[in-house]
Scaffold this motif. Structure first.
Motif: not given
Length: 305
Positions: A29, A33, A36-37, A100, A179, A239, A243, A246-247, A267, A269
């Protein structure tokens, strides 16, 4: 002689035997993430770096993922959640969507690594505190690992922040707190499965961000220009893919193990966000950030092995 595919299979089995399954999912994840970020920040930057741009990129990416999630849930025949599980899923979406938007705007305005790392530190702290309260202590070594991971994220954040505006840092802090709440809410919605908690979260984020977009248009911010282009759409869709994947891995991680382990490892990420920024934007990690990434590896060993 072992072929390449057989060698990869042996290596994957070895890693799976060393790391706990929920830790592997959380690390996966984190990687997704981070990508995605990076994609979301690039999309918002290309679209203009405004609040309106952030809202539109989030809306497009979440709408795309929501449609796919609905199709998957229908094909699987998963029952729609009700009661507390539905409420937790929608709550996750509300906080996740708003966070986000704040996060992507922060990424588009400042150094990607700094904003990502600040939010990552806060995102790990809130679910870790909730898990310690509800599930008790995970043991001495994981607790040490949590502290080491916090140090790692902080060192990664210690890049060149000279050009970071105060407003950008505030956005990153608000995103990180949001988050953290998002992680906790997804954990609470987890008993309903994997697909529907994510789909109901998208319901919450789409509703909230749509209302916010209307408000931005009505109350004095309608003059903001959002530059739509093919690249912006592609960034938003990438994204959505990264994302959402990862979720789903994070939800599965919380279903098979402790929330604090999943949240702290996930975290991390910012490391992948920073590496992508270095490779594509020339934002070279500082020596302290490099040390932070090495310390992050130590934290993974302490927490997951």
């Amino acid at each position: 002689m072992i072929g390449p595919s057989a060698g990869l299979a042996v290596g994957a089995a070895a890693v799976n035997g060393i790391l706990a399954p929920n830790a592997l999912m959380a690390l996966g994840a984190a990687v997704l993430w981070g990508g995605g970020d990076f994609s979301g920040g690039m999309g918002v930057k290309r679209a203009g770096g405004t609040v309106g741009a952030g809202l539109r990129v989030v809306l497009l990416s979440h709408l795309a993922s929501f449609v796919v999630l609905l199709a998957i849930a229908h094909l699987r025949g998963d029952p729609f959640p009700h009661g507390a599980y539905l409420a937790w899923g929608v709550t996750a979406g509300v906080f996740g969507g708003l966070s986000l938007v704040a996060f992507y705007i922060a990424l588009s305005r400042g150094a990607m690594g700094a904003s990502a790392a600040i939010s990552g530190l806060l995102a790990a702290a809130i679910p870790a505190a909730v898990a310690l309260t509800q599930q008790g202590s995970p043991g001495v070594r994981p607790l040490v690992g949590f502290i080491v991971a916090g140090v790692a994220i902080w060192l990664i954040a210690a890049g060149d922040n000279a050009h970071e505006e105060r407003g950008t840092v505030i956005l990153a802090i608000l995103a990180g707190a949001g988050f953290g709440i998002y992680f906790v809410a997804l954990k609470m919605a987890g008993p309903a499965g994997v697909i529907w908690p994510m789909a109901t979260a998208r319901m919450g984020s789409l509703t909230t961000c749509s209302l916010l977009a209307l408000g931005v248009g009505w109350f004095g911010r309608g003059g903001e220009k959002v530059r739509w282009s093919r690249r912006v759409v592609l960034w938003a869709l990438s994204t959505a893919l990264l994302d959402t994947s990862g979720n789903l891995m994070f939800i599965e991680s919380t279903r098979t193990g402790r929330l604090d382990v999943a949240a702290v490892l996930a975290s991390l990420y910012p490391a992948s966000t920073i590496l992508l920024a270095a490779l594509t934007l020339g934002e070279r990690p500082t020596r302290r950030q490099g040390v932070g990434m090495a310390i992050a590896a130590v934290a993974v060993v302490l927490i997951a092995v």
